[in-house]
Enzyme design. Structure first.
Site, PDB file in Angstrom:
ATOM      1  N   CYS A 174     -18.620 -58.737 -11.542  1.00 60.07           N
ATOM      2  CA  CYS A 174     -17.636 -59.226 -10.563  1.00 60.07           C
ATOM      3  C   CYS A 174     -18.049 -60.484  -9.812  1.00 60.07           C
ATOM      4  CB  CYS A 174     -17.324 -58.131  -9.559  1.00 60.07           C
ATOM      5  SG  CYS A 174     -16.353 -56.818 -10.276  1.00 60.07           S
TER       6      CYS A 174
ATOM      7  N   LEU B  62     -14.198 -50.954  -6.148  1.00 57.24           N
ATOM      8  CA  LEU B  62     -15.301 -50.052  -6.488  1.00 57.24           C
ATOM      9  C   LEU B  62     -16.546 -50.816  -6.956  1.00 57.24           C
ATOM     10  CD1 LEU B  62     -15.529 -49.902  -9.837  1.00 57.24           C
ATOM     11  CD2 LEU B  62     -13.527 -48.464  -9.540  1.00 57.24           C
TER      12      LEU B  62
ATOM     13  N   PHE C  97     -25.378 -55.508   2.764  1.00 55.80           N
ATOM     14  CA  PHE C  97     -25.374 -56.709   1.907  1.00 55.80           C
ATOM     15  C   PHE C  97     -26.226 -57.830   2.476  1.00 55.80           C
ATOM     16  CE2 PHE C  97     -22.856 -56.561  -1.948  1.00 55.80           C
ATOM     17  CZ  PHE C  97     -22.534 -55.223  -1.914  1.00 55.80           C
TER      18      PHE C  97
HETATM   19  C1  UDX Z   1     -19.116 -55.602  -6.478  1.00 57.98           C
HETATM   20  C2  UDX Z   1     -18.410 -55.263  -5.152  1.00 57.98           C
HETATM   21  O1  UDX Z   1     -19.343 -54.609  -4.270  1.00 57.98           O
HETATM   22  C3  UDX Z   1     -17.198 -54.393  -5.397  1.00 57.98           C
HETATM   23  O2  UDX Z   1     -16.516 -54.178  -4.169  1.00 57.98           O
HETATM   24  C4  UDX Z   1     -16.269 -55.106  -6.395  1.00 57.98           C
HETATM   25  O3  UDX Z   1     -15.157 -54.294  -6.698  1.00 57.98           O
HETATM   26  C5  UDX Z   1     -17.023 -55.440  -7.685  1.00 57.98           C
HETATM   27  O4  UDX Z   1     -18.190 -56.221  -7.357  1.00 57.98           O
HETATM   28  P1  UDX Z   1     -20.783 -54.362  -8.149  1.00 57.98           P
HETATM   29  O5  UDX Z   1     -20.825 -55.660  -8.900  1.00 57.98           O
HETATM   30  O6  UDX Z   1     -20.622 -53.100  -8.900  1.00 57.98           O
HETATM   31  O7  UDX Z   1     -19.630 -54.401  -7.043  1.00 57.98           O
HETATM   32  O8  UDX Z   1     -22.191 -54.215  -7.396  1.00 57.98           O
HETATM   33  P2  UDX Z   1     -22.778 -54.408  -5.937  1.00 57.98           P
HETATM   34  O9  UDX Z   1     -23.413 -53.140  -5.532  1.00 57.98           O
HETATM   35  O10 UDX Z   1     -21.804 -54.980  -4.993  1.00 57.98           O
HETATM   36  O11 UDX Z   1     -23.945 -55.461  -6.242  1.00 57.98           O
HETATM   37  C6  UDX Z   1     -23.687 -56.727  -6.826  1.00 57.98           C
HETATM   38  C7  UDX Z   1     -24.953 -57.521  -6.986  1.00 57.98           C
HETATM   39  O12 UDX Z   1     -25.422 -57.977  -5.721  1.00 57.98           O
HETATM   40  C8  UDX Z   1     -26.140 -56.758  -7.608  1.00 57.98           C
HETATM   41  O13 UDX Z   1     -26.791 -57.598  -8.532  1.00 57.98           O
HETATM   42  C9  UDX Z   1     -27.036 -56.445  -6.441  1.00 57.98           C
HETATM   43  O14 UDX Z   1     -28.394 -56.331  -6.802  1.00 57.98           O
HETATM   44  C10 UDX Z   1     -26.797 -57.659  -5.555  1.00 57.98           C
HETATM   45  N1  UDX Z   1     -27.029 -57.400  -4.122  1.00 57.98           N
HETATM   46  C11 UDX Z   1     -26.231 -56.549  -3.434  1.00 57.98           C
HETATM   47  C12 UDX Z   1     -28.058 -58.074  -3.473  1.00 57.98           C
HETATM   48  O15 UDX Z   1     -28.809 -58.864  -4.072  1.00 57.98           O
HETATM   49  N2  UDX Z   1     -28.234 -57.845  -2.117  1.00 57.98           N
HETATM   50  C13 UDX Z   1     -27.453 -57.012  -1.406  1.00 57.98           C
HETATM   51  O16 UDX Z   1     -27.680 -56.866  -0.191  1.00 57.98           O
HETATM   52  C14 UDX Z   1     -26.419 -56.326  -2.084  1.00 57.98           C
END
Ligand code: UDX
Length: 441
Positions: free
Chosen positions: A261, A154, A250
């Site tokens: 995470c 999640l 992503f």
């Molecule tokens: C993540 C995973 O997506 C999830 O599957 C796992 O269980 C826990 O870690 P989360 O940390 O809640 O989830 O957030 P996520 O939406 O994945 O974003 C993580 C970070 O990456 C954020 O700081 C976000 O800004 C950054 N991000 C995400 C980017 O910089 N670019 C992207 O394209 C996507």
């Protein structure tokens, strides 16, 4: 459906959302936490975390009698078909996962087990930990049990949606009987199940997070190249993403990944590799790129402002991403620390995370009640988290509120042409600089 009695230990993001979701599909769930105050609040339907949709489901399932909260392990474990472990595995200073809480729960389970139960690990744990949990429990009890790895995927901010509509449920078990119990529990979710052995399931979690982090650092490096070569990373990502083998998700360039995470799990996987004498060169580079990326706005702003001394910077957005109040590993921490150190006056705004931010940002940071208040009279704006109310600010507002229309955007929130039309000096990530006044000179 065959309703099961389930205990969930730990009511952080993973535990609480898992417990609530399992109660929503008809199971009888008891969530256990050591913190009596937190348990009392949850009994009243007050969620300890900000997560869209969670409070409603908590209230509904508590009222229907499917969801309970307690500090008493014994009460939760007696007669449970499955006991979910969802306690934290914080990062130790050396990057390894701290298993203190996991070990304590395993011993607790052993002491309170009264009949066969499946112990399900939801927490992200190094490969081999479930075997260790199995040994630990077996040392203290003769009652039969199985251990299953059932990692959680999640995302914060969409945790309820992700749990109810995930892409897959991974069940890692060495016993067919245990795998069947967990498959049956999850059946009402109607999500594809992938069954494997325990160690592979543990690895799937780390590999998935490390891969997603790699995707982000990769596009950020492409963005850094685009800036030097006058290309636009948004178009590059869109063009790449149309290849189904790559996928378009992503691939948003920005100031790097934060949260509870990716930073923790990538460091842990580097350590896990090191423990078996394998240097994970690629993942080390992913981490290094991310650390550098978080400081990007500072370099760009320093170049334009000369020095930060005495300058007021409006910092818009503090949480590590929108729709959460989580400040863990947020880029805003590094940015605020460096700005304060360099003598800037930081005026910060976040719609939800301010209280948490106050605990981790330097004391010198001031907080605004609205994005407009933060911008008023500032020398420049730093866009750090792409909240809706921050993206809703119009170019005209930047122009009217800032001393000079100077914006450093770490999340590519605005269209370049719109900023140019409004004569805003605008620096984003991986896209051409917009400096209309300078272009005229
Ligand atoms: C993540 C995973 O997506 C999830 O599957 C796992 O269980 C826990 O870690 P989360 O940390 O809640 O989830 O957030 P996520 O939406 O994945 O974003 C993580 C970070 O990456 C954020 O700081 C976000 O800004 C950054 N991000 C995400 C980017 O910089 N670019 C992207 O394209 C996507």
């Amino acid at each position: 459906m065959n309703s099961k009695k389930i205990a969930v230990v730990g009511t952080g993001y993973v535990g609480l959302v898992t417990g609530v979701a399992l109660s929503e599909i008809g199971h009888n769930v008891t969530c256990v936490d050591l913190d009596a105050g937190k348990v009392a609040r949850m009994q009243q339907g007050i969620s300890p975390i900000y997560e869209p949709g969670l409070d409603e489901l908590m209230t509904k399932n508590s009222a229907s009698g499917n969801l309970h909260f307690t500090t008493n392990h014994n009460e939760a474990f007696v007669g449970a078909d499955a006991i979910y472990i969802a306690v934290g595995t914080p990062e130790k200073e050396d990057g390894t996962a701290d298993l203190r809480f996991i070990n304590a729960v395993a011993e607790d389970i052993a002491r309170n087990l009264t009949s066969y139960a499946v112990v399900v690990t939801k927490s992200t744990v190094p490969v081999g930990t479930n075997d260790h949990i199995k040994q630990l429990i077996a040392k203290h009890t003769d009652i039969p049990f199985d251990v299953v790895s059932n990692p959680e995927f999640l995302r914060e901010g969409s945790a309820v949606y992700d749990t109810l509509h995930g892409d897959r449920i991974v069940i890692g078990a060495d016993s067919e009987k245990a795998a069947e119990v967990i498959e049956e529990i999850n059946e009402p979710f109607d999500i594809p199940v992938f069954k494997t052995d325990v160690r592979s399931a543990e690895m799937i979690k780390y590999a998935s997070n490390a891969f997603l982090a790699t995707k982000i650092s990769f596009i950020n490096e492409i963005a850094n190249l685009c800036e030097r070569l006058d290309a636009n990373v948004e178009d590059v990502a869109a063009g790449m993403g149309q290849d189904k083998r790559i996928g378009d998700r992503f691939l948003n360039a920005g100031i790097g990944y934060g949260g509870s995470c990716f930073p923790k799990d990538t460091s842990a996987l580097v350590q896990i590799a090191g423990n078996v004498e394998h240097e994970f060169t690629l993942l080390k580079a992913v981490i290094e790129v991310n650390n550098h990326q978080q400081r990007l706005l500072l370099d760009k702003a320093r170049e334009q402002l000369g020095s930060f001394k005495g300058k007021t910077i409006a910092m818009l957005g503090l949480a590590f991403k929108p729709n959460t109040d989580d400040m863990r590993e947020a880029a805003s921490i590094v940015l605020a620390e460096q700005l304060v150190l360099a003598g800037a006056n930081v005026v910060a705004y976040d719609p939800i995370a301010t209280e948490n931010a106050k605990k981790v940002l330097p004391e010198a940071v001031n907080y605004a009640e609205s994005p407009e208040q933060a911008l008023k009279g500032a020398d420049a704006a730093f866009l750090v988290t792409e909240w809706d109310d921050i993206k809703a600010l119009t170019p005209q507002q930047y122009k009217e509120l800032l001393r000079e229309p100077l914006v450093f955007d770490g999340r590519n929130c605005y269209d370049l042409n719109v900023m140019r039309d409004h004569h805003i000096e605008y620096y984003s990530v991986g896209r051409p600089v917009v400096a209309p006044e300078k272009e005229l000179v």
